[in-house]
Design an enzyme around this catalytic site. Structure first.
Site, PDB file in Angstrom:
ATOM      1  N   GLY A 296       0.925  -1.178   0.036  1.00 52.99           N
ATOM      2  CA  GLY A 296       0.022  -0.010   0.021  1.00 52.99           C
ATOM      3  C   GLY A 296       0.831   1.319   0.022  1.00 52.99           C
ATOM      4  O   GLY A 296       0.070   2.344  -0.010  1.00 52.99           O
TER       5      GLY A 296
ATOM      6  N   GLN B 282     -10.208  21.918   9.813  1.00 53.15           N
ATOM      7  CA  GLN B 282      -9.722  21.671  11.369  1.00 53.15           C
ATOM      8  C   GLN B 282      -8.638  22.942  11.380  1.00 53.15           C
ATOM      9  O   GLN B 282      -7.600  22.683  11.368  1.00 53.15           O
ATOM     10  CB  GLN B 282      -9.278  20.256  11.434  1.00 53.15           C
ATOM     11  CG  GLN B 282      -8.328  20.177  13.022  1.00 53.15           C
ATOM     12  CD  GLN B 282      -9.783  20.219  13.967  1.00 53.15           C
ATOM     13  OE1 GLN B 282     -10.928  19.851  13.521  1.00 53.15           O
ATOM     14  NE2 GLN B 282      -9.628  20.363  15.285  1.00 53.15           N
TER      15      GLN B 282
ATOM     16  N   ASP C 154     -24.565  28.828   6.322  1.00 51.90           N
ATOM     17  CA  ASP C 154     -24.189  29.249   7.451  1.00 51.90           C
ATOM     18  C   ASP C 154     -23.504  30.553   7.480  1.00 51.90           C
ATOM     19  O   ASP C 154     -23.200  30.950   6.165  1.00 51.90           O
ATOM     20  CB  ASP C 154     -23.385  28.031   8.287  1.00 51.90           C
ATOM     21  CG  ASP C 154     -22.129  27.742   7.185  1.00 51.90           C
ATOM     22  OD1 ASP C 154     -21.563  28.696   6.601  1.00 51.90           O
ATOM     23  OD2 ASP C 154     -21.728  26.638   7.432  1.00 51.90           O
TER      24      ASP C 154
ATOM     25  N   LYS D 241     -26.149  28.094  11.418  1.00 56.10           N
ATOM     26  CA  LYS D 241     -26.063  26.507  11.541  1.00 56.10           C
ATOM     27  C   LYS D 241     -25.291  26.204  12.821  1.00 56.10           C
ATOM     28  O   LYS D 241     -24.235  26.863  13.077  1.00 56.10           O
ATOM     29  CB  LYS D 241     -25.368  26.112  10.201  1.00 56.10           C
ATOM     30  CG  LYS D 241     -25.055  24.370  10.327  1.00 56.10           C
ATOM     31  CD  LYS D 241     -24.194  24.155   9.169  1.00 56.10           C
ATOM     32  CE  LYS D 241     -22.535  24.440   9.369  1.00 56.10           C
ATOM     33  NZ  LYS D 241     -21.905  23.540   8.184  1.00 56.10           N
TER      34      LYS D 241
ATOM     35  N   SER E 108     -19.592  18.183   1.387  1.00 57.95           N
ATOM     36  CA  SER E 108     -19.169  16.719   1.843  1.00 57.95           C
ATOM     37  C   SER E 108     -20.398  15.788   2.085  1.00 57.95           C
ATOM     38  O   SER E 108     -20.488  14.953   1.087  1.00 57.95           O
ATOM     39  CB  SER E 108     -18.368  16.934   3.237  1.00 57.95           C
ATOM     40  OG  SER E 108     -17.642  15.819   3.570  1.00 57.95           O
TER      41      SER E 108
ATOM     42  N   GLY F 152     -25.322  17.153   4.451  1.00 55.78           N
ATOM     43  CA  GLY F 152     -25.929  17.594   5.397  1.00 55.78           C
ATOM     44  C   GLY F 152     -26.193  19.061   5.461  1.00 55.78           C
ATOM     45  O   GLY F 152     -27.391  19.318   5.822  1.00 55.78           O
TER      46      GLY F 152
HETATM   47  C1  R5P Z   1     -18.439  24.045   6.927  1.00 56.09           C
HETATM   48  O1  R5P Z   1     -18.195  25.123   7.686  1.00 56.09           O
HETATM   49  C2  R5P Z   1     -18.095  24.137   5.548  1.00 56.09           C
HETATM   50  O2  R5P Z   1     -18.110  25.129   4.879  1.00 56.09           O
HETATM   51  C3  R5P Z   1     -19.228  23.364   4.866  1.00 56.09           C
HETATM   52  O3  R5P Z   1     -20.428  24.000   5.135  1.00 56.09           O
HETATM   53  C4  R5P Z   1     -19.394  21.685   5.368  1.00 56.09           C
HETATM   54  O4  R5P Z   1     -18.008  21.357   5.676  1.00 56.09           O
HETATM   55  C5  R5P Z   1     -20.085  20.897   4.428  1.00 56.09           C
HETATM   56  O5  R5P Z   1     -20.322  19.788   5.060  1.00 56.09           O
HETATM   57  P1  R5P Z   1     -21.339  18.706   4.942  1.00 56.09           P
HETATM   58  O6  R5P Z   1     -21.576  18.634   3.514  1.00 56.09           O
HETATM   59  O7  R5P Z   1     -20.765  17.242   5.528  1.00 56.09           O
HETATM   60  O8  R5P Z   1     -22.649  19.255   5.725  1.00 56.09           O
END
Ligand code: R5P
Length: 301
Positions: free
Chosen positions: A35, A94, A173, A196, A227, A230
């Site tokens: 790997g 992060q 958000d 959010k 991602s 959500g």
């Molecule tokens: C977070 O502050 C980012 O700007 C995105 O809103 C977030 O990472 C999206 O992640 P997910 O699609 O898992 O909600």
């Protein structure tokens, strides 16, 4: 200048080289049976300005390791200057210690990149621009809202006869509010935002109830990353309940992990538009970022 396409970004590397009229070379790459990654430059790069294009989507750690190997090898092999083009830069979310005992992961990534020998860095729509302070060399963040808004205006609004007064751009958000402001100012429409909250242990997101002026409107939800889907799904459900006619989800990096596509569809998102900073499923409408990246490179090299 030689543009090297890393294992994660061969196509984009080639497009960037084309836009620059520069030589394009694919890195030789394979995996050992256990790997571990192997890379090799198939040409001499001694004395050259070398641009390494490698996005760091899933598997992030593998793609980062390949990037570090390519950068350090380029320097060892006598490259004059190494510029890392990392269209999607992993670990940017992060960017602080949310809970005691955590690492600032983006700091680790950027310090490693610098210590391997990257003289400069170009990335696209980094989660927060302030994180670039962890990279001691020259670093450029390419803003994605401009190409995405221009695409939306010319390819969606014009072809479907949508007026700016029909559209509301929504930040899911507060962190995305500047993105919504930039996007809406190009389109010439209204913008708004939701608030959010994410549970730092479970990852669950909730949105504060808010009345939005979206009845019969076309709502464009903008973000840097989708991602799990959500965040956008919550925002979409919210505006659909408040009478929105149609919902677009527009982002720089469509990671779309797991069942994100289905989640978005179920939440009433009818189209997803994203940059080609990483490979996406065919359901995503793609906007090419190679010209913007090439342009940024001309200011650096
Ligand atoms: C977070 O502050 C980012 O700007 C995105 O809103 C977030 O990472 C999206 O992640 P997910 O699609 O898992 O909600």
């Amino acid at each position: 200048m030689i543009v090297i396409g890393g294992p994660a970004s061969n196509n984009l590397g080639e497009l960037i080289a084309k836009a620059l009229n520069a030589e394009y070379v694919r890195i030789v790459h394979k995996l050992f049976p256990d790997g571990e990654s192997y890379v090799r430059y198939p040409i001499s790069i001694s004395g050259e300005d070398v641009v390494i294009v490698q996005s760091t989507y899933y598997p992030q750690d593998k793609h980062l390791m390949e990037l570090f190997l390519m950068v350090e090898a380029a320097k060892d092999l006598g490259a004059k200057r190494v510029v890392s083009v990392v269209p999607y830069l992993a670990y940017t979310r992060q960017d602080k210690r949310f809970l005691e005992g955590e690492p600032i992961s983006i700091k680790t990534v950027l310090r490693l990149l610098w210590h391997c020998g990257s003289d400069a860095l170009i990335t696209v729509e980094i989660h927060k621009e302030d994180s670039l302070k962890f990279f001691p060399g020259k670093a450029v963040n390419i803003h994605a809202m401009k190409p995405l808004a221009n695409y939306f205006k010319s390819k969606v609004m014009e072809s479907e006869g949508i007026e700016p007064s029909d559209v509301v751009v929504l930040a899911p958000d507060k962190g995305a509010l500047n993105r919504a402001i930039e996007f809406s100012s190009i389109v010439g429409c209204e913008h708004d935002y939701l608030e959010k909250f994410r549970d730092r242990i479970t990852g669950e997101v909730k949105v504060k109830p808010k009345s939005l002026n979206v009845r019969d409107k076309i709502v464009v939800i903008v973000d840097d990353i989708i991602s799990t889907g959500g965040t956008v799904a919550l925002a979409s459900n919210n505006v659909r309940e408040q009478g929105a006619r149609k919902v677009y989800a527009i982002c720089a990096h469509a990671l779309l992990v797991g069942n994100a596509l289905n989640k978005l569809k179920k939440a009433g998102v009818s189209s997803i538009i994203a940059l080609n900073t990483l490979p996406t499923p065919e359901e995503v409408e793609v906007v090419d970022a190679s010209n913007d990246i090439a342009q940024a490179l001309t200011t650096l090299v």
